[in-house]
Design an enzyme around this catalytic site. Structure first.
Site, PDB file in Angstrom:
ATOM      1  N   SER A 159       0.823  -1.204   0.000  1.00 39.39           N
ATOM      2  CA  SER A 159       0.000   0.000   0.000  1.00 39.39           C
ATOM      3  C   SER A 159       0.863   1.261   0.000  1.00 39.39           C
ATOM      4  O   SER A 159       1.600   1.503  -0.947  1.00 39.39           O
ATOM      5  CB  SER A 159      -0.971  -0.033   1.175  1.00 39.39           C
ATOM      6  OG  SER A 159      -1.946   0.964   1.057  1.00 39.39           O
ATOM      7  N   ASP A 312      -3.123   6.682  -3.177  1.00 39.83           N
ATOM      8  CA  ASP A 312      -1.891   6.087  -2.677  1.00 39.83           C
ATOM      9  C   ASP A 312      -1.425   5.032  -3.684  1.00 39.83           C
ATOM     10  O   ASP A 312      -2.107   4.774  -4.687  1.00 39.83           O
ATOM     11  CB  ASP A 312      -2.091   5.535  -1.265  1.00 39.83           C
ATOM     12  CG  ASP A 312      -3.017   4.338  -1.199  1.00 39.83           C
ATOM     13  OD1 ASP A 312      -3.803   4.144  -2.144  1.00 39.83           O
ATOM     14  OD2 ASP A 312      -2.955   3.586  -0.217  1.00 39.83           O
TER      15      ASP A 312
END
Length: 579
Positions: A159, A312
């Site tokens: 992530s 992100d």
């Protein structure tokens, strides 16, 4: 460490290097061993840390720095994880059905090889397995689990972690779990079940082939489904957008979604548009971090943009920035502010549809429950209440939010939003970004701003202002000591308002399962929640004040008062923690 203990550690490390299927990590480990034998104290500490594991398999799966050893992310650790996940999936099936799995990966270092070896292990275990055709966002993987009716999903990603990390996120779906949990990240007891299977693994078999590489249409299907969330009754598309994927894998997909929904004035931040596992233009690839949006805001100024959308690196989160009328400067909105805007937008659309106004809303947007994590703002609950929508609070993390029965919208303050759980039962920064663009365009067409919408909500429900205080410590053990200090010496007031409710969340309740945390409410509505981070040695304190507002003329003064109250609460929390 005694000489005998060091010799045992070196023997263990040498055996690991000899068995490592990855020449790069094997050589890396041999170099560390050589430095240890040469008397390097730093290398000795490094080696001890690498073998202090194994890396724990928890509800977030695995996430750690890349490198050799059982306490790092590498091919050995991933192979064992894949064996454990496959065995647990077969346990759940108990011979009643043949499990199916889909495996996705981002563009981080080693993500593709980790995914391919997972597919090979799943296939060898007898699980029908699909592999994503290339690096794609986490929401596409979460979409594929439901679209392909798979019992297992694995996403290889870290992530928004720094570039030296990678991770292994596990979902369950299909016949393995109940309807509300299909395509949701694992929770207990599945994490323990997988961990037990990893521990019991006595061999690793990789099939030479036999899995199915999905066609590119898996992405185009996702794009079409998400673009279909756009309100068919709205024609407002006059919006100049700057989009950045922060060197991640979401740029192409997010751009395609916006274009398919009619937003054709979108500028990608050129230096951050292509996937790059080293994230060269940001110190930390997280849109919440200071400086992460600097290039996007610079680009917005150059092109005269109305809105900045930032995902992100795996595109499961979204950040928003806009020009604030009061200052004339760009400002990134807080996660709770974005959650409020999406709540207002979805409540209005659902209410209009239920009263027969406008065109029918898409099937994926349907009446149901609004939910947010307990550390997120209480404002969403008030918005839901006046709209006749049920509201639920959950523990922190989307593995809990996504499990809410009949979920229609869910969010957490850390930039995670689920706007279409029938498509993606997880946070999805791309679909949320589309609905935010839709809202911004309609607001612009009406001659107003997103900040005006927030002010409208404050006038109705009171000014909700939030802040955070994070305390990083040297070790996880110190977190327990800090929590014990609070339990033994509980604060009696915050910002001169007496504490009226003090809850130890570890005791659980009818609404929430037990979790390590403390909640305080004061007589004037101030809320403080303190909990240890689940992923790093950090104590997180969530602060919210509510300031009544009688009229629009009082808003600016109320904002100043709220800010002063938050500052006072921060000081009091710091004092309670002994900082």
């Amino acid at each position: 460490m005694t000489t005998s203990e060091l010799d045992t550690l070196l023997t263990t490390a040498e055996a690991w290097a000899a068995a490592d299927p990855d020449p790069q990590t094997a050589e890396e480990l041999r170099a560390v061993i050589a430095h240890v034998r040469a008397g390097s104290a730093a290398a000795g500490q490094d080696l001890r840390d690498r073998f202090s594991g194994p890396l724990a398999f928890g509800t977030a799966g695995l996430r750690a720095a890349l490198g050799a050893g059982p306490n790092r992310m590498n091919r050995v650790v991933v192979r064992r994880a894949a064996v454990g996940v496959a065995a647990h999936a077969l346990d759940l099936a108990a011979g009643a059905y043949a499990p199916r799995a889909v495996v996705g990966f981002d563009a981080r270092h080693n993500s593709r090889i980790f995914a391919e070896e997972t597919a090979a292990i799943f296939t060898a275990a007898g699980i029908e397995t699909f592999l994503m055709p290339r690096e794609l966002p986490t929401p596409v993987l979460a979409y594929a689990i439901r679209a392909l009716e798979c019992e297992v999903g694995v996403m290889v990603t870290a992530s928004h972690n720094p570039p030296q990390d990678n991770g292994y996120k596990v979902y369950l779906g299909g016949r393995a779990v109940e309807e509300d949990a299909r395509g949701v990240q694992i929770v207990a007891p599945h994490d323990a079940g997988i961990a037990a299977r990893i521990e019991a693994a006595d061999g690793i078999e990789l099939a030479p082939g036999g899995w199915t590489v999905l066609p590119e249409s898996i992405e185009t299907d996702y794009v079409a489904a998400v673009a279909g969330l756009a309100d068919p009754s709205s024609r407002d598309r006059d919006l100049r957008i700057v989009l950045t994927p922060l060197h991640g894998v979401g740029g192409r997909t997010a751009h395609a979604v916006l274009a398919a929904a009619g937003f054709d004035d979108v500028t990608l931040v050129e230096r951050q548009a292509e996937p790059d596992p080293d994230f060269p233009t940001v110190a930390f690839p997280n849109p919440e971090e200071p400086g992460a949006l600097d290039l996007a805001l610079e680009t917005a100024g150059q092109v005269g943009a109305d809105l900045v959308i930032a995902n992100d690196p795996d595109a499961d989160r979204v950040a928003l920035a806009a020009l604030e009328p009061a200052t004339g400067a760009w400002r990134m909105l807080r996660g709770d502010e974005v959650g409020t805007l999406l709540g207002l937008h979805l409540a209005a659309r659902l209410t209009a549809a239920s009263h027969g106004g406008g065109d029918a809303h898409p099937d994926a947007l349907r009446p149901g429950v609004f939910a947010n994590s307990i550390v997120s703002s209480r404002l969403l609950g008030r918005i839901a209440g006046v709209s006749g929508i049920d509201h639920a609070q959950t523990l922190t993390g989307f593995k809990w939010i996504a499990r809410v029965h009949d979920l229609a919208f869910g969010y957490e303050e850390a930039l995670g939003y689920c706007v279409a759980p029938e498509l993606v039962r997880d946070k999805d920064g791309i679909s949320a970004g589309l609905l935010l663009a839709e809202l911004a365009a309609a607001t612009k067409a009406a001659g107003r701003t997103l900040f005006d919408l927030l002010d409208d909500a404050f006038l109705v429900h009171g000014l909700h202002a939030s802040d955070q205080l994070s305390v990083r410590v040297g070790s996880l053990g110190l977190l327990g000591a800090m929590m014990n200090r609070l339990r033994e010496n509980p604060p009696t007031s915050f910002a001169d308002s007496p504490v009226s409710v003090a809850e130890d969340l570890a005791e659980g309740s009818a609404q929430l399962p037990p979790t390590d945390g403390l909640l305080y409410l004061t007589q004037n509505g101030t809320r403080v929640i303190i909990r240890p981070s689940g992923t790093e040695p950090k104590l997180k304190c969530y602060l919210e004040v509510v300031e009544p507002v009688g009229s629009a003329a009082e808003l600016e003064a109320a904002k100043g008062t709220a800010r002063a109250r938050l500052d006072a609460v921060r000081r009091d929390v710091g004092e309670a923690l002994g900082l």
